[in-house]
Design a protein around this motif. Structure first.
Motif, mmCIF file in Angstrom:
data_model
loop_
_atom_site.group_PDB
_atom_site.id
_atom_site.type_symbol
_atom_site.label_atom_id
_atom_site.label_comp_id
_atom_site.label_asym_id
_atom_site.label_seq_id
_atom_site.Cartn_x
_atom_site.Cartn_y
_atom_site.Cartn_z
ATOM 1 N N ARG A 192 0.830 -1.206 0.000
ATOM 2 C CA ARG A 192 0.000 0.000 0.000
ATOM 3 C C ARG A 192 0.865 1.257 0.000
ATOM 4 O O ARG A 192 0.531 2.235 -0.656
ATOM 5 N N LEU A 193 1.984 1.231 0.724
ATOM 6 C CA LEU A 193 2.907 2.375 0.704
ATOM 7 C C LEU A 193 3.586 2.497 -0.665
ATOM 8 O O LEU A 193 3.732 3.601 -1.188
ATOM 9 N N THR A 194 3.984 1.378 -1.228
ATOM 10 C CA THR A 194 4.668 1.381 -2.522
ATOM 11 C C THR A 194 3.770 1.909 -3.635
ATOM 12 O O THR A 194 4.215 2.692 -4.479
ATOM 13 N N THR A 195 2.513 1.513 -3.623
ATOM 14 C CA THR A 195 1.596 1.899 -4.698
ATOM 15 C C THR A 195 0.907 3.236 -4.442
ATOM 16 O O THR A 195 0.194 3.727 -5.307
ATOM 17 N N GLY A 196 1.111 3.802 -3.246
ATOM 18 C CA GLY A 196 0.506 5.093 -2.952
ATOM 19 C C GLY A 196 -0.910 5.020 -2.416
ATOM 20 O O GLY A 196 -1.553 6.058 -2.239
ATOM 21 N N VAL A 197 -1.405 3.816 -2.149
ATOM 22 C CA VAL A 197 -2.730 3.695 -1.538
ATOM 23 C C VAL A 197 -2.718 4.395 -0.175
ATOM 24 O O VAL A 197 -3.646 5.115 0.171
ATOM 25 N N ASP A 198 -1.633 4.179 0.572
ATOM 26 C CA ASP A 198 -1.408 4.915 1.813
ATOM 27 C C ASP A 198 -0.314 5.948 1.523
ATOM 28 O O ASP A 198 0.780 5.590 1.083
ATOM 29 N N ALA A 199 -0.624 7.198 1.763
ATOM 30 C CA ALA A 199 0.333 8.267 1.468
ATOM 31 C C ALA A 199 1.452 8.332 2.486
ATOM 32 O O ALA A 199 2.547 8.790 2.180
ATOM 33 N N ASP A 200 1.179 7.878 3.711
ATOM 34 C CA ASP A 200 2.196 7.949 4.758
ATOM 35 C C ASP A 200 1.903 6.909 5.829
ATOM 36 O O ASP A 200 0.938 6.147 5.728
ATOM 37 N N ALA A 201 2.747 6.886 6.847
ATOM 38 C CA ALA A 201 2.623 5.892 7.914
ATOM 39 C C ALA A 201 1.332 6.065 8.715
ATOM 40 O O ALA A 201 0.787 5.091 9.226
ATOM 41 N N ARG A 202 0.837 7.284 8.827
ATOM 42 C CA ARG A 202 -0.448 7.492 9.537
ATOM 43 C C ARG A 202 -1.564 6.714 8.857
ATOM 44 O O ARG A 202 -2.372 6.074 9.529
ATOM 45 N N GLU A 203 -1.620 6.807 7.538
ATOM 46 C CA GLU A 203 -2.649 6.076 6.800
ATOM 47 C C GLU A 203 -2.441 4.572 6.915
ATOM 48 O O GLU A 203 -3.414 3.814 6.992
#
Length: 114
Positions: A58-69
């Motif tokens: 999710r971090l790699t693909t940008g689904v989550d923009a940061d660690a908070r997400e």
């Protein structure tokens, strides 16, 4: 005959990393489970490892923009009894182990609170 021997050795050497890869992964998953147990986070080892790997994706693909997400995602998918602190411990253990390239996602948050 010598060329057959060389071909056989080359084939064995090429297959070696493929055969060794699952063992390395299994050890990493076991190490991750041990870390989680130290935080009081239990559950199926394979599920927790899968959840950490999905978090990385999710971090790699940008689904989550940061660690908070990522923490929100984890809090929705870990057991209801998991505390906020444990969610962050899960994230803090999973990122360096499964996707160290995203360690900056964690350190960026530390900088926000410095």
């Amino acid at each position: 005959m010598k060329s057959r021997l060389i071909a056989g050795l080359v084939s064995a050497l090429v297959a070696l990393p493929i055969a060794a890869a699952p063992v390395a992964s299994a050890d990493r998953d076991t190490d991750f489970a041990a870390q989680l147990h130290g935080f009081g986070i239990y559950g199926q080892r394979d599920f927790n490892a899968w959840l950490a790997k999905i978090t990385c994706k999710r971090l790699t693909t940008g689904v989550d923009a940061d660690a908070r997400e990522s923490a929100v995602f984890l809090s929705q998918n870990l057991a209801r009894t998991t505390t906020t602190e444990q969610v962050w411990q899960f994230l803090g253990a999973g990122i360096p182990l499964y996707c160290p390239e995203h360690t900056a996602a964690l350190t960026a948050l530390a900088g926000d609170h410095a």
